[in-house]
Design a protein around this motif. Structure first.
Motif, PDB file in Angstrom:
ATOM      1  N   TYR A   1      82.493 107.852  58.892  1.00  0.00           N
ATOM      2  CA  TYR A   1      81.703 108.844  59.308  1.00  0.00           C
ATOM      3  C   TYR A   1      81.860 110.134  58.831  1.00  0.00           C
ATOM      4  O   TYR A   1      83.134 110.411  58.636  1.00  0.00           O
ATOM      5  CB  TYR A   1      81.383 108.563  61.033  1.00  0.00           C
ATOM      6  N   ASP A   2      80.957 111.011  58.893  1.00  0.00           N
ATOM      7  CA  ASP A   2      81.052 112.396  58.620  1.00  0.00           C
ATOM      8  C   ASP A   2      81.509 113.095  59.541  1.00  0.00           C
ATOM      9  O   ASP A   2      80.844 113.123  60.870  1.00  0.00           O
ATOM     10  CB  ASP A   2      79.855 112.873  58.183  1.00  0.00           C
ATOM     11  N   VAL A   3      82.547 114.014  59.616  1.00  0.00           N
ATOM     12  CA  VAL A   3      83.005 114.783  60.880  1.00  0.00           C
ATOM     13  C   VAL A   3      82.007 115.503  61.424  1.00  0.00           C
ATOM     14  O   VAL A   3      82.009 116.054  62.508  1.00  0.00           O
ATOM     15  CB  VAL A   3      84.468 115.512  60.549  1.00  0.00           C
ATOM     16  N   CYS A   4      81.359 116.439  60.325  1.00  0.00           N
ATOM     17  CA  CYS A   4      80.666 117.443  60.431  1.00  0.00           C
ATOM     18  C   CYS A   4      78.972 116.953  61.385  1.00  0.00           C
ATOM     19  O   CYS A   4      78.321 117.595  61.905  1.00  0.00           O
ATOM     20  CB  CYS A   4      80.098 118.355  59.532  1.00  0.00           C
ATOM     21  N   HIS A   5      78.792 115.712  60.548  1.00  0.00           N
ATOM     22  CA  HIS A   5      77.406 115.126  61.195  1.00  0.00           C
ATOM     23  C   HIS A   5      77.769 113.490  61.439  1.00  0.00           C
ATOM     24  O   HIS A   5      77.651 112.676  60.572  1.00  0.00           O
ATOM     25  CB  HIS A   5      76.599 115.057  59.980  1.00  0.00           C
ATOM     26  N   PRO A   6      78.167 113.318  62.592  1.00  0.00           N
ATOM     27  CA  PRO A   6      78.692 112.056  62.816  1.00  0.00           C
ATOM     28  C   PRO A   6      77.520 110.925  62.931  1.00  0.00           C
ATOM     29  O   PRO A   6      77.898 109.745  62.783  1.00  0.00           O
ATOM     30  CB  PRO A   6      79.160 112.008  64.164  1.00  0.00           C
ATOM     31  N   SER A   7      76.154 111.242  62.869  1.00  0.00           N
ATOM     32  CA  SER A   7      75.389 110.413  62.831  1.00  0.00           C
ATOM     33  C   SER A   7      75.148 109.705  61.271  1.00  0.00           C
ATOM     34  O   SER A   7      74.705 108.859  60.967  1.00  0.00           O
ATOM     35  CB  SER A   7      73.823 111.058  63.153  1.00  0.00           C
ATOM     36  N   ARG A   8      75.836 110.329  60.437  1.00  0.00           N
ATOM     37  CA  ARG A   8      75.961 109.786  58.929  1.00  0.00           C
ATOM     38  C   ARG A   8      77.338 109.061  58.867  1.00  0.00           C
ATOM     39  O   ARG A   8      78.311 109.518  58.847  1.00  0.00           O
ATOM     40  CB  ARG A   8      76.136 111.058  57.828  1.00  0.00           C
ATOM     41  N   CYS A   9      76.700 107.588  59.247  1.00  0.00           N
ATOM     42  CA  CYS A   9      78.055 106.599  59.261  1.00  0.00           C
ATOM     43  C   CYS A   9      77.788 105.634  58.142  1.00  0.00           C
ATOM     44  O   CYS A   9      76.412 105.524  57.907  1.00  0.00           O
ATOM     45  CB  CYS A   9      78.233 106.409  60.396  1.00  0.00           C
ATOM     46  N   SER A  10      78.773 104.964  57.901  1.00  0.00           N
ATOM     47  CA  SER A  10      78.607 103.774  57.278  1.00  0.00           C
ATOM     48  C   SER A  10      79.781 102.604  57.507  1.00  0.00           C
ATOM     49  O   SER A  10      80.659 103.192  57.799  1.00  0.00           O
ATOM     50  CB  SER A  10      78.422 104.183  55.615  1.00  0.00           C
ATOM     51  N   LEU A  11      79.593 101.462  57.074  1.00  0.00           N
ATOM     52  CA  LEU A  11      80.400 100.559  57.035  1.00  0.00           C
ATOM     53  C   LEU A  11      81.155 100.459  55.719  1.00  0.00           C
ATOM     54  O   LEU A  11      82.428  99.851  55.763  1.00  0.00           O
ATOM     55  CB  LEU A  11      79.843  99.002  57.383  1.00  0.00           C
ATOM     56  N   GLU A  12      80.724 101.215  54.732  1.00  0.00           N
ATOM     57  CA  GLU A  12      81.559 101.398  53.501  1.00  0.00           C
ATOM     58  C   GLU A  12      82.007 102.662  53.288  1.00  0.00           C
ATOM     59  O   GLU A  12      81.313 103.640  53.771  1.00  0.00           O
ATOM     60  CB  GLU A  12      80.660 100.816  52.488  1.00  0.00           C
ATOM     61  N   PRO A  13      83.097 102.978  52.446  1.00  0.00           N
ATOM     62  CA  PRO A  13      83.480 104.461  52.349  1.00  0.00           C
ATOM     63  C   PRO A  13      82.643 105.141  51.601  1.00  0.00           C
ATOM     64  O   PRO A  13      81.959 104.403  50.629  1.00  0.00           O
ATOM     65  CB  PRO A  13      84.806 104.080  51.729  1.00  0.00           C
ATOM     66  N   PRO A  14      82.421 106.499  51.842  1.00  0.00           N
ATOM     67  CA  PRO A  14      81.337 107.069  50.839  1.00  0.00           C
ATOM     68  C   PRO A  14      81.732 107.466  49.497  1.00  0.00           C
ATOM     69  O   PRO A  14      82.913 107.165  49.070  1.00  0.00           O
ATOM     70  CB  PRO A  14      81.204 108.579  51.756  1.00  0.00           C
ATOM     71  N   ARG A  15      80.890 107.341  48.609  1.00  0.00           N
ATOM     72  CA  ARG A  15      81.061 107.739  47.235  1.00  0.00           C
ATOM     73  C   ARG A  15      80.387 109.261  46.881  1.00  0.00           C
ATOM     74  O   ARG A  15      79.187 109.416  47.179  1.00  0.00           O
ATOM     75  CB  ARG A  15      80.539 106.862  46.295  1.00  0.00           C
TER      76      ARG A  15
END
Length: 131
Positions: free
Chosen positions: A88-102
């Motif tokens: 998840y994104d520390v600044c916007h925790p609602s942006r999350c995923s089960l896979e690492p971000p690219r």
């Protein structure tokens, strides 16, 4: 008849401008984008089903419980509760995923290529002065 130096001089001058003018601002903008990008971290969480959605539940770095509902892909079936790793994104925790971000590095790559063309063209121009 024009010599090689007379032909290559204007071409190298033009390529210097073509490389440096867009290349340096692209590098600066890539640096600004990288500095403004928030850090993504991982946490142990739980996946659960809620109606037609898949939910993720985890505890973030500041010990706050987070719950997010995600769309279930068509035909994916139901999700049984299970332990997962949530990114998840520390600044916007609602942006999350089960896979690492690219992260997209296109601006940085194009900036380096154009700046490299500008540098090589400048060095070629100086080499023509010596000849």
């Amino acid at each position: 008849m024009a010599g090689t130096v007379d032909v290559l001089g204007p071409i190298l001058e033009m390529m210097t401008w073509v490389g440096f003018v867009p290349g340096v601002p692209l590098l600066v903008s890539a640096w600004i984008i990288a500095k403004r990008r928030c850090v993504w971290v991982t946490a142990d969480g739980e996946r659960f089903a809620a109606g037609g959605f898949m939910g993720l539940h985890w505890v973030d770095q500041s010990d706050e419980e987070r719950k997010v509902l995600l769309d279930v892909p068509a035909g994916a079936g139901s999700y049984e509760p299970s332990a997962v790793v949530v990114h998840y994104d520390v600044c916007h925790p609602s942006r999350c995923s089960l896979e690492p971000p690219r992260h997209d590095h296109t601006v940085l790559i194009v900036g380096w290529i154009l700046t490299g063309v500008g540098i090589l063209s400048t060095l070629g121009g100086f080499a023509l002065l010596v000849l």
